[in-house]
Design a protein around this motif. Structure first.
Motif, PDB file in Angstrom:
ATOM      1  N   ALA A 179       0.855  -1.191   0.000  1.00 23.65           N
ATOM      2  CA  ALA A 179       0.000   0.000   0.000  1.00 23.65           C
ATOM      3  C   ALA A 179       0.890   1.240   0.000  1.00 23.65           C
ATOM      4  O   ALA A 179       1.957   1.253   0.611  1.00 23.65           O
ATOM      5  N   PHE A 180       0.465   2.237  -0.736  1.00 26.72           N
ATOM      6  CA  PHE A 180       1.172   3.517  -0.699  1.00 26.72           C
ATOM      7  C   PHE A 180       0.225   4.631  -1.119  1.00 26.72           C
ATOM      8  O   PHE A 180      -0.803   4.387  -1.741  1.00 26.72           O
ATOM      9  N   ASP A 181       0.585   5.842  -0.737  1.00 26.75           N
ATOM     10  CA  ASP A 181      -0.200   7.013  -1.113  1.00 26.75           C
ATOM     11  C   ASP A 181       0.462   7.686  -2.287  1.00 26.75           C
ATOM     12  O   ASP A 181       1.579   8.174  -2.168  1.00 26.75           O
ATOM     13  N   ASP A 182      -0.223   7.710  -3.395  1.00 26.82           N
ATOM     14  CA  ASP A 182       0.318   8.381  -4.572  1.00 26.82           C
ATOM     15  C   ASP A 182      -0.173   9.838  -4.530  1.00 26.82           C
ATOM     16  O   ASP A 182      -1.375  10.070  -4.349  1.00 26.82           O
ATOM     17  N   VAL A 183       0.733  10.779  -4.726  1.00 21.78           N
ATOM     18  CA  VAL A 183       0.309  12.172  -4.548  1.00 21.78           C
ATOM     19  C   VAL A 183      -0.629  12.649  -5.657  1.00 21.78           C
ATOM     20  O   VAL A 183      -1.327  13.637  -5.488  1.00 21.78           O
ATOM     21  N   VAL A 184      -0.654  11.948  -6.769  1.00 23.11           N
ATOM     22  CA  VAL A 184      -1.609  12.288  -7.826  1.00 23.11           C
ATOM     23  C   VAL A 184      -2.790  11.318  -7.835  1.00 23.11           C
ATOM     24  O   VAL A 184      -3.947  11.719  -7.863  1.00 23.11           O
ATOM     25  N   ALA A 185      -2.493  10.026  -7.786  1.00 23.33           N
ATOM     26  CA  ALA A 185      -3.533   8.994  -7.962  1.00 23.33           C
ATOM     27  C   ALA A 185      -4.235   8.607  -6.662  1.00 23.33           C
ATOM     28  O   ALA A 185      -5.210   7.862  -6.703  1.00 23.33           O
ATOM     29  N   GLY A 186      -3.740   9.074  -5.522  1.00 21.13           N
ATOM     30  CA  GLY A 186      -4.384   8.759  -4.251  1.00 21.13           C
ATOM     31  C   GLY A 186      -3.912   7.431  -3.676  1.00 21.13           C
ATOM     32  O   GLY A 186      -2.937   6.847  -4.148  1.00 21.13           O
ATOM     33  N   PRO A 187      -4.631   6.936  -2.637  1.00 21.45           N
ATOM     34  CA  PRO A 187      -4.191   5.718  -1.952  1.00 21.45           C
ATOM     35  C   PRO A 187      -4.248   4.489  -2.875  1.00 21.45           C
ATOM     36  O   PRO A 187      -5.205   4.325  -3.617  1.00 21.45           O
ATOM     37  N   GLN A 188      -3.233   3.672  -2.798  1.00 24.57           N
ATOM     38  CA  GLN A 188      -3.126   2.470  -3.632  1.00 24.57           C
ATOM     39  C   GLN A 188      -2.910   1.252  -2.747  1.00 24.57           C
ATOM     40  O   GLN A 188      -2.262   1.347  -1.708  1.00 24.57           O
ATOM     41  N   LEU A 229       8.093  10.939 -10.482  1.00 21.24           N
ATOM     42  CA  LEU A 229       6.890  11.246 -11.267  1.00 21.24           C
ATOM     43  C   LEU A 229       7.011  10.496 -12.578  1.00 21.24           C
ATOM     44  O   LEU A 229       8.021  10.601 -13.271  1.00 21.24           O
ATOM     45  N   ARG A 230       5.993   9.702 -12.908  1.00 16.13           N
ATOM     46  CA  ARG A 230       6.007   8.954 -14.160  1.00 16.13           C
ATOM     47  C   ARG A 230       4.579   8.642 -14.567  1.00 16.13           C
ATOM     48  O   ARG A 230       3.633   8.959 -13.849  1.00 16.13           O
ATOM     49  N   GLY A 231       4.427   7.969 -15.706  1.00 13.32           N
ATOM     50  CA  GLY A 231       3.100   7.710 -16.242  1.00 13.32           C
ATOM     51  C   GLY A 231       2.333   6.667 -15.437  1.00 13.32           C
ATOM     52  O   GLY A 231       2.917   5.786 -14.806  1.00 13.32           O
ATOM     53  N   MET A 232       0.999   6.807 -15.504  1.00 13.35           N
ATOM     54  CA  MET A 232       0.111   5.898 -14.777  1.00 13.35           C
ATOM     55  C   MET A 232       0.308   4.433 -15.175  1.00 13.35           C
ATOM     56  O   MET A 232      -0.005   3.529 -14.414  1.00 13.35           O
ATOM     57  N   ASP A 233       0.832   4.198 -16.375  1.00 17.26           N
ATOM     58  CA  ASP A 233       1.035   2.816 -16.817  1.00 17.26           C
ATOM     59  C   ASP A 233       2.050   2.078 -15.954  1.00 17.26           C
ATOM     60  O   ASP A 233       2.143   0.858 -16.028  1.00 17.26           O
ATOM     61  N   LEU A 234       2.788   2.795 -15.124  1.00 14.88           N
ATOM     62  CA  LEU A 234       3.811   2.135 -14.301  1.00 14.88           C
ATOM     63  C   LEU A 234       3.394   2.004 -12.841  1.00 14.88           C
ATOM     64  O   LEU A 234       4.192   1.587 -12.005  1.00 14.88           O
ATOM     65  N   ILE A 235       2.130   2.303 -12.540  1.00 14.00           N
ATOM     66  CA  ILE A 235       1.764   2.348 -11.113  1.00 14.00           C
ATOM     67  C   ILE A 235       1.862   0.972 -10.439  1.00 14.00           C
ATOM     68  O   ILE A 235       2.258   0.875  -9.274  1.00 14.00           O
ATOM     69  N   ALA A 236       1.573  -0.106 -11.167  1.00 10.96           N
ATOM     70  CA  ALA A 236       1.700  -1.430 -10.547  1.00 10.96           C
ATOM     71  C   ALA A 236       3.169  -1.806 -10.362  1.00 10.96           C
ATOM     72  O   ALA A 236       3.527  -2.549  -9.441  1.00 10.96           O
ATOM     73  N   SER A 237       4.010  -1.268 -11.219  1.00 15.05           N
ATOM     74  CA  SER A 237       5.449  -1.502 -11.046  1.00 15.05           C
ATOM     75  C   SER A 237       5.931  -0.915  -9.730  1.00 15.05           C
ATOM     76  O   SER A 237       6.867  -1.435  -9.112  1.00 15.05           O
ATOM     77  N   THR A 238       5.309   0.163  -9.329  1.00 18.85           N
ATOM     78  CA  THR A 238       5.704   0.787  -8.067  1.00 18.85           C
ATOM     79  C   THR A 238       5.538  -0.174  -6.902  1.00 18.85           C
ATOM     80  O   THR A 238       6.376  -0.224  -5.992  1.00 18.85           O
ATOM     81  N   ALA A 239       4.471  -0.968  -6.937  1.00 19.69           N
ATOM     82  CA  ALA A 239       4.266  -1.941  -5.856  1.00 19.69           C
ATOM     83  C   ALA A 239       5.456  -2.912  -5.795  1.00 19.69           C
ATOM     84  O   ALA A 239       5.961  -3.240  -4.715  1.00 19.69           O
ATOM     85  N   ARG A 240       5.920  -3.339  -6.948  1.00 18.93           N
ATOM     86  CA  ARG A 240       7.058  -4.273  -6.983  1.00 18.93           C
ATOM     87  C   ARG A 240       8.329  -3.586  -6.505  1.00 18.93           C
ATOM     88  O   ARG A 240       9.133  -4.143  -5.762  1.00 18.93           O
ATOM     89  N   GLN A 241       8.502  -2.358  -6.953  1.00 22.22           N
ATOM     90  CA  GLN A 241       9.715  -1.632  -6.560  1.00 22.22           C
ATOM     91  C   GLN A 241       9.726  -1.350  -5.067  1.00 22.22           C
ATOM     92  O   GLN A 241      10.776  -1.373  -4.420  1.00 22.22           O
ATOM     93  N   LEU A 242       8.539  -1.118  -4.500  1.00 17.46           N
ATOM     94  CA  LEU A 242       8.472  -0.891  -3.055  1.00 17.46           C
ATOM     95  C   LEU A 242       8.863  -2.164  -2.294  1.00 17.46           C
ATOM     96  O   LEU A 242       9.472  -2.095  -1.220  1.00 17.46           O
ATOM     97  N   LEU A 243       8.502  -3.322  -2.852  1.00 13.30           N
ATOM     98  CA  LEU A 243       8.894  -4.579  -2.206  1.00 13.30           C
ATOM     99  C   LEU A 243      10.417  -4.750  -2.233  1.00 13.30           C
ATOM    100  O   LEU A 243      11.028  -5.166  -1.244  1.00 13.30           O
ATOM    101  N   VAL A 244      11.015  -4.430  -3.373  1.00 14.99           N
ATOM    102  CA  VAL A 244      12.475  -4.531  -3.478  1.00 14.99           C
ATOM    103  C   VAL A 244      13.136  -3.571  -2.483  1.00 14.99           C
ATOM    104  O   VAL A 244      14.051  -3.947  -1.734  1.00 14.99           O
ATOM    105  N   LEU A 245      12.646  -2.332  -2.467  1.00 11.69           N
ATOM    106  CA  LEU A 245      13.219  -1.329  -1.562  1.00 11.69           C
ATOM    107  C   LEU A 245      13.063  -1.762  -0.106  1.00 11.69           C
ATOM    108  O   LEU A 245      14.004  -1.698   0.684  1.00 11.69           O
ATOM    109  N   GLY A 246      11.858  -2.223   0.231  1.00 12.51           N
ATOM    110  CA  GLY A 246      11.591  -2.637   1.611  1.00 12.51           C
ATOM    111  C   GLY A 246      12.487  -3.796   2.018  1.00 12.51           C
ATOM    112  O   GLY A 246      13.108  -3.781   3.092  1.00 12.51           O
ATOM    113  N   ALA A 247      12.596  -4.793   1.141  1.00 14.92           N
ATOM    114  CA  ALA A 247      13.405  -5.972   1.467  1.00 14.92           C
ATOM    115  C   ALA A 247      14.871  -5.585   1.639  1.00 14.92           C
ATOM    116  O   ALA A 247      15.571  -6.134   2.492  1.00 14.92           O
TER     117      ALA A 247
END
Ligand code: GLU
Length: 335
Positions: free
Chosen positions: A189-198, A234-252
């Protein structure tokens, strides 16, 4: 000019970035992302970083990188750190950062979060839980996921260090469920400053390095954002699900995550999504047709609710990321 030397210490805090893959010239949509990311960082008083995502050199047509530099230069977007100018967090081309990515893999391996996968593309597709979930493609069914985590070690992480099957060397996949358990989460879960809570669940185990040794975008992007001190993305909406994966990598990896802003995709005046193959929306074609860079900047600014000016300082002063549309936006043809 040559690229900067490797980082000697921790990355200076605070940067925005634009991270193009040089597979074509920039079109209006890419330019819009570049401009908005640049304005956001400038507005926040942060560094602007240009990172070239050329992980797979064979996918980069000759001249594309130089073409993208020319497009950005034409727009007037000057970066504090970039491959041609260097900087404290260089090199700024992913093709030159393999050591960092291998180090990231070592960390993930110590936690038992990566495993080898011998599945062919067809096998992945056939067994997929969902055929095309998002930009990452089909949701991997977990065919090669081990019952218990097994450390691959230095040998296993070496390309060619694990045996081939059916003539294929294994890719390395990230074990999403185990990572979530490691982080004590049941979703990303994360808060996107444009797209809102995810909130993302059901992510498939994704590839972090291909069988041929090419590191994957999800791994490289996450590690680079952290290593380059990028605090906002800041990037295109087409990458928003990638953010979830990147957050997992960062967190781990125990790394800090940036603030994310996924902006609505740019559409051509006829409502179609802009694509690299649409020659008419390529900056290069606009320039050749006699349009000024200022006209392009103004059209992009208007599409983000900004004042109708080509003055980058004035646009930065007026920039408010929370007002950038989250839905698809038609970019009027610059005139
Ligand atoms: N390199 C990616 C692309 O050009 C974008 C990566 C990013 O902004 O995170 O689509």
């Amino acid at each position: 000019m040559t690229d900067g030397a490797g980082p000697a210490g921790p990355a200076p805090r605070g940067a925005g970035r634009f991270a193009p893959t040089p597979t074509g010239r920039l079109h209006l949509g890419n330019a819009r992302t570049a401009l908005l990311a640049w304005l956001w960082a400038r507005r926040a008083g942060l560094r602007n970083v240009l990172r070239i995502e050329d992980l797979d050199p064979r996918a980069i047509p000759q001249g594309c990188l130089e073409g993208q530099y020319a497009d950005l230069d034409w727009l007037g977007l000057v970066y504090d750190e970039e491959p041609r100018r260097g900087g404290p967090c260089g090199p700024y081309r992913q093709s030159e950062r393999s050591e960092l990515y291998l180090d990231g893999l070592r960390t993930l391996d110590r936690l038992g979060l990566v495993y080898p996968c011998w599945c062919s593309r067809q096998e992945v597709l056939r067994a997929a839980v969902a055929p095309h979930a998002d930009d990452e493609g089909p949701v991997y069914a977990g065919t090669c996921r081990p019952q218990a985590p097994a450390r691959l070690g230095e040998d296993g992480l070496r390309v060619g260090g694990l045996p081939a099957r059916d003539g294929r060397l294994p890719a390395l996949r990230f074990d999403v469920a185990r990572a979530l358990a490691h982080l004590g989460l049941d979703a990303v879960a994360f808060d996107d400053v444009v797209a809102g809570p995810q909130r993302f669940t059901g992510l498939g185990d994704f590839v972090v390095r291909r069988g041929d040794g090419v590191f994957a975008y999800q791994l490289a992007c996450a590690l680079d954002d952290a290593a380059m001190g990028c605090t906002q993305v800041l990037r295109g909406m087409d990458l928003i699900a990638s953010t979830a994966r990147q957050l997992l990598v960062l967190g781990a990896c125990g790394l800090e995550s940036p603030t994310y802003a996924h902006v609505g995709l740019a559409l051509a005046p006829d409502g179609r999504r802009l694509a690299k193959r649409d020659a008419a929306t390529a900056l290069e074609a606009m320039r050749a047709a006699g349009l000024s860079a200022g006209a392009v900047v103004r059209a992009l600014a208007r599409s983000a609710g900004l004042p109708d000016t080509a003055d980058l300082d004035a646009l930065a002063d007026a920039f408010d990321v929370t007002r950038v549309p989250a839905g698809p936006v038609v970019v009027e043809a610059p005139a």
